[in-house]
Every structure is written in structure tokens, then in C-alpha cells.
Design a protein around this motif. Structure first.
Motif, PDB file in Angstrom:
ATOM      1  N   ARG A  89      33.337   5.369  70.706  1.00 36.20           N
ATOM      2  CA  ARG A  89      33.784   5.268  69.509  1.00 36.20           C
ATOM      3  C   ARG A  89      32.456   5.199  68.414  1.00 36.20           C
ATOM      4  O   ARG A  89      32.499   5.682  67.396  1.00 36.20           O
ATOM      5  CB  ARG A  89      34.686   4.156  69.186  1.00 36.20           C
ATOM      6  CG  ARG A  89      36.171   4.493  69.616  1.00 36.20           C
ATOM      7  CD  ARG A  89      37.168   3.484  69.011  1.00 36.20           C
ATOM      8  NE  ARG A  89      38.385   3.779  69.597  1.00 36.20           N
ATOM      9  CZ  ARG A  89      39.377   2.814  69.595  1.00 36.20           C
ATOM     10  NH1 ARG A  89      39.307   1.689  69.153  1.00 36.20           N
ATOM     11  NH2 ARG A  89      40.700   3.468  70.125  1.00 36.20           N
ATOM     12  N   ALA A  90      31.622   4.309  68.940  1.00 37.76           N
ATOM     13  CA  ALA A  90      30.313   4.128  68.283  1.00 37.76           C
ATOM     14  C   ALA A  90      29.670   5.675  68.095  1.00 37.76           C
ATOM     15  O   ALA A  90      29.058   5.964  67.222  1.00 37.76           O
ATOM     16  CB  ALA A  90      29.730   2.863  68.666  1.00 37.76           C
ATOM     17  N   ALA A  91      29.364   6.124  69.353  1.00 37.73           N
ATOM     18  CA  ALA A  91      28.608   7.290  69.204  1.00 37.73           C
ATOM     19  C   ALA A  91      29.241   8.484  68.420  1.00 37.73           C
ATOM     20  O   ALA A  91      28.594   9.207  67.748  1.00 37.73           O
ATOM     21  CB  ALA A  91      28.642   7.599  70.944  1.00 37.73           C
ATOM     22  N   ALA A  92      30.707   8.456  68.481  1.00 36.80           N
ATOM     23  CA  ALA A  92      31.346   9.420  67.929  1.00 36.80           C
ATOM     24  C   ALA A  92      31.235   9.264  66.202  1.00 36.80           C
ATOM     25  O   ALA A  92      30.947  10.122  65.421  1.00 36.80           O
ATOM     26  CB  ALA A  92      32.871   9.555  68.261  1.00 36.80           C
TER      27      ALA A  92
ATOM     28  N   SER B 295      25.467  -0.564  65.466  1.00 34.65           N
ATOM     29  CA  SER B 295      26.344   0.738  66.085  1.00 34.65           C
ATOM     30  C   SER B 295      25.523   1.350  66.940  1.00 34.65           C
ATOM     31  O   SER B 295      26.123   2.116  67.875  1.00 34.65           O
ATOM     32  CB  SER B 295      26.648   1.770  64.817  1.00 34.65           C
ATOM     33  OG  SER B 295      27.510   0.914  63.960  1.00 34.65           O
ATOM     34  N   HIS B 296      24.394   1.869  66.816  1.00 35.03           N
ATOM     35  CA  HIS B 296      23.301   2.578  67.808  1.00 35.03           C
ATOM     36  C   HIS B 296      23.099   1.788  69.047  1.00 35.03           C
ATOM     37  O   HIS B 296      23.082   2.566  70.222  1.00 35.03           O
ATOM     38  CB  HIS B 296      21.895   2.800  66.959  1.00 35.03           C
ATOM     39  CG  HIS B 296      22.012   3.881  65.750  1.00 35.03           C
ATOM     40  ND1 HIS B 296      22.140   5.188  66.133  1.00 35.03           N
ATOM     41  CD2 HIS B 296      22.054   3.744  64.447  1.00 35.03           C
ATOM     42  CE1 HIS B 296      21.825   5.902  65.101  1.00 35.03           C
ATOM     43  NE2 HIS B 296      21.991   5.152  64.064  1.00 35.03           N
ATOM     44  N   ALA B 297      22.980   0.570  68.979  1.00 37.26           N
ATOM     45  CA  ALA B 297      22.981  -0.394  70.065  1.00 37.26           C
ATOM     46  C   ALA B 297      24.154  -0.292  70.991  1.00 37.26           C
ATOM     47  O   ALA B 297      24.283  -0.065  72.267  1.00 37.26           O
ATOM     48  CB  ALA B 297      22.579  -1.809  69.821  1.00 37.26           C
TER      49      ALA B 297
ATOM     50  N   GLN C 280      24.872   2.889  72.898  1.00 39.27           N
ATOM     51  CA  GLN C 280      24.062   2.752  74.004  1.00 39.27           C
ATOM     52  C   GLN C 280      24.520   2.073  75.233  1.00 39.27           C
ATOM     53  O   GLN C 280      23.752   1.866  76.206  1.00 39.27           O
ATOM     54  CB  GLN C 280      22.648   2.715  73.767  1.00 39.27           C
ATOM     55  CG  GLN C 280      22.038   3.718  72.774  1.00 39.27           C
ATOM     56  CD  GLN C 280      22.353   5.261  73.057  1.00 39.27           C
ATOM     57  OE1 GLN C 280      22.076   5.432  74.216  1.00 39.27           O
ATOM     58  NE2 GLN C 280      22.443   5.971  72.264  1.00 39.27           N
ATOM     59  N   GLY C 281      25.401   1.237  74.912  1.00 42.02           N
ATOM     60  CA  GLY C 281      26.236   0.638  76.005  1.00 42.02           C
ATOM     61  C   GLY C 281      26.101  -0.802  75.979  1.00 42.02           C
ATOM     62  O   GLY C 281      26.835  -1.573  76.927  1.00 42.02           O
ATOM     63  N   LEU C 282      25.527  -1.318  74.908  1.00 42.18           N
ATOM     64  CA  LEU C 282      25.429  -2.862  74.792  1.00 42.18           C
ATOM     65  C   LEU C 282      26.838  -3.475  74.328  1.00 42.18           C
ATOM     66  O   LEU C 282      27.516  -2.791  73.691  1.00 42.18           O
ATOM     67  CB  LEU C 282      24.296  -3.244  73.853  1.00 42.18           C
ATOM     68  CG  LEU C 282      22.968  -3.003  74.339  1.00 42.18           C
ATOM     69  CD1 LEU C 282      21.927  -3.242  73.233  1.00 42.18           C
ATOM     70  CD2 LEU C 282      22.572  -3.780  75.661  1.00 42.18           C
ATOM     71  N   THR C 283      26.893  -4.684  74.698  1.00 43.64           N
ATOM     72  CA  THR C 283      28.082  -5.329  74.161  1.00 43.64           C
ATOM     73  C   THR C 283      27.896  -5.742  72.664  1.00 43.64           C
ATOM     74  O   THR C 283      26.767  -5.911  72.454  1.00 43.64           O
ATOM     75  CB  THR C 283      28.528  -6.566  75.031  1.00 43.64           C
ATOM     76  OG1 THR C 283      27.252  -7.675  74.986  1.00 43.64           O
ATOM     77  CG2 THR C 283      28.674  -6.144  76.531  1.00 43.64           C
ATOM     78  N   PRO C 284      28.692  -5.892  71.948  1.00 46.48           N
ATOM     79  CA  PRO C 284      28.595  -6.552  70.358  1.00 46.48           C
ATOM     80  C   PRO C 284      27.541  -7.818  70.260  1.00 46.48           C
ATOM     81  O   PRO C 284      26.744  -7.590  69.552  1.00 46.48           O
ATOM     82  CB  PRO C 284      29.979  -6.904  70.046  1.00 46.48           C
ATOM     83  CG  PRO C 284      30.598  -5.679  70.535  1.00 46.48           C
ATOM     84  CD  PRO C 284      30.193  -5.802  72.203  1.00 46.48           C
ATOM     85  N   ARG C 285      27.704  -8.570  71.146  1.00 48.81           N
ATOM     86  CA  ARG C 285      26.942  -9.681  71.215  1.00 48.81           C
ATOM     87  C   ARG C 285      25.362  -9.339  71.622  1.00 48.81           C
ATOM     88  O   ARG C 285      24.617  -9.960  70.973  1.00 48.81           O
ATOM     89  CB  ARG C 285      27.567 -10.871  72.383  1.00 48.81           C
ATOM     90  CG  ARG C 285      26.666 -12.190  72.437  1.00 48.81           C
ATOM     91  CD  ARG C 285      27.281 -13.088  73.179  1.00 48.81           C
ATOM     92  NE  ARG C 285      26.549 -14.425  73.213  1.00 48.81           N
ATOM     93  CZ  ARG C 285      26.668 -15.396  74.071  1.00 48.81           C
ATOM     94  NH1 ARG C 285      27.896 -15.364  74.715  1.00 48.81           N
ATOM     95  NH2 ARG C 285      26.233 -16.468  73.876  1.00 48.81           N
ATOM     96  N   ASP C 286      25.236  -8.785  72.305  1.00 46.36           N
ATOM     97  CA  ASP C 286      23.896  -8.210  72.914  1.00 46.36           C
ATOM     98  C   ASP C 286      23.441  -7.431  71.976  1.00 46.36           C
ATOM     99  O   ASP C 286      21.965  -7.539  71.588  1.00 46.36           O
ATOM    100  CB  ASP C 286      23.887  -7.456  74.303  1.00 46.36           C
ATOM    101  CG  ASP C 286      23.967  -8.384  75.329  1.00 46.36           C
ATOM    102  OD1 ASP C 286      23.848  -9.583  75.273  1.00 46.36           O
ATOM    103  OD2 ASP C 286      24.390  -8.181  76.419  1.00 46.36           O
ATOM    104  N   ALA C 287      24.205  -6.629  71.193  1.00 45.19           N
ATOM    105  CA  ALA C 287      23.512  -5.855  70.198  1.00 45.19           C
ATOM    106  C   ALA C 287      23.310  -6.565  69.092  1.00 45.19           C
ATOM    107  O   ALA C 287      22.080  -6.190  68.555  1.00 45.19           O
ATOM    108  CB  ALA C 287      24.770  -4.732  69.628  1.00 45.19           C
ATOM    109  N   ARG C 288      23.761  -7.540  68.852  1.00 42.08           N
ATOM    110  CA  ARG C 288      23.515  -8.432  67.534  1.00 42.08           C
ATOM    111  C   ARG C 288      22.176  -9.186  67.920  1.00 42.08           C
ATOM    112  O   ARG C 288      21.413  -9.237  67.032  1.00 42.08           O
ATOM    113  CB  ARG C 288      24.628  -9.428  67.133  1.00 42.08           C
ATOM    114  CG  ARG C 288      25.619  -8.828  66.431  1.00 42.08           C
ATOM    115  CD  ARG C 288      26.582  -9.940  65.810  1.00 42.08           C
ATOM    116  NE  ARG C 288      27.236 -10.690  66.898  1.00 42.08           N
ATOM    117  CZ  ARG C 288      28.370 -10.331  67.458  1.00 42.08           C
ATOM    118  NH1 ARG C 288      29.225  -9.498  66.895  1.00 42.08           N
ATOM    119  NH2 ARG C 288      28.943 -11.066  68.616  1.00 42.08           N
ATOM    120  N   SER C 289      22.147  -9.523  69.151  1.00 45.78           N
ATOM    121  CA  SER C 289      20.757 -10.067  69.591  1.00 45.78           C
ATOM    122  C   SER C 289      19.559  -9.351  69.465  1.00 45.78           C
ATOM    123  O   SER C 289      18.423  -9.751  69.045  1.00 45.78           O
ATOM    124  CB  SER C 289      21.041 -10.483  71.069  1.00 45.78           C
ATOM    125  OG  SER C 289      19.687 -11.279  71.296  1.00 45.78           O
TER     126      SER C 289
END
Length: 112
Positions: A20-23, A35-37, A40-49
């Protein structure tokens, strides 16, 4: 709940989030750094980090995104959206330590 079903559902949920994020990025042409992170397969918590450091690098490089507004629950928040090429530039200067972040940074750099 049966453990195998739980892992299957978690895998499906992660795949759905990533797709969904990629689309959304492909459709709009821009997306937040998170959204970009996530795309690419990161979880929202890891993406925020990871995104906190990416924002610092963006300001250091002088990369300016497009200001926007997002819905966060019932509140509106200001955000900055970046094109994939701008994110690739930021990711090229990013030097992560964690293996997941290294993989995501490589994918972000190649996504443009």
C-alpha cells in the motif's frame, strides 16, 4: 490463536502495509520519508526511528520537500513529502548501523 495462523497473518499484514505504501508513492509521485521507508519493508516503528536521522541529513544536504498535511487519527499534522529521487539522494548520505536499516537504505537509494 494457533501460532502458525498468527505468523501467517503477521506476514500478510506486513506485505499489505508495504504494498500500500509503495502504491501510494507511485500514484502520487511523492511520499513522506516514513512512507518511503515502510514501502521498503520496515515496520512503522523502525521507519520512525530511521526517519529522524534521514530528516537531519535532508536539512544538512539542503534537500527541500513539498509541504503537506496528513491525517493522524482525528488530527491534522504538517508533513513534508519527498520524491523518490530526493529520498535516494538522502539515503546515499545515510550511514546506518543496524542491518535492517542498511538494507532499507540500499533499497531507498536504488528506488529512484
Amino acid at each position: 490463536m494457533i501460532r502458525s495462523n498468527r505468523t501467517r497473518r503477521a506476514t500478510l499484514k506486513a506485505r499489505t502495509r508495504t504494498t500500500r505504501a509503495a502504491a501510494r508513492i507511485n500514484r502520487r509521485g511523492t511520499g513522506t520519508l516514513a512512507s518511503h521507508a515502510i514501502a521498503q519493508g520496515l515496520t512503522p516503528r523502525d521507519a520512525r526511528s530511521m526517519v529522524g536521522t534521514l530528516r537531519k541529513i535532508a536539512t544538512k544536504l539542503g534537500v527541500v520537500g513539498i509541504p503537506g498535511r496528513i491525517h493522524r487519527g482525528q488530527h491534522m499534522r504538517d508533513c513534508t513529502r519527498y520524491t523518490p529521487s530526493a529520498v535516494a539522494l538522502i539515503a546515499a548520505a545515510y550511514r546506518p548501523r543496524r542491518p535492517e536499516f542498511k538494507l532499507a537504505a540500499t533499497r531507498l537509494a536504488l528506488a529512484a
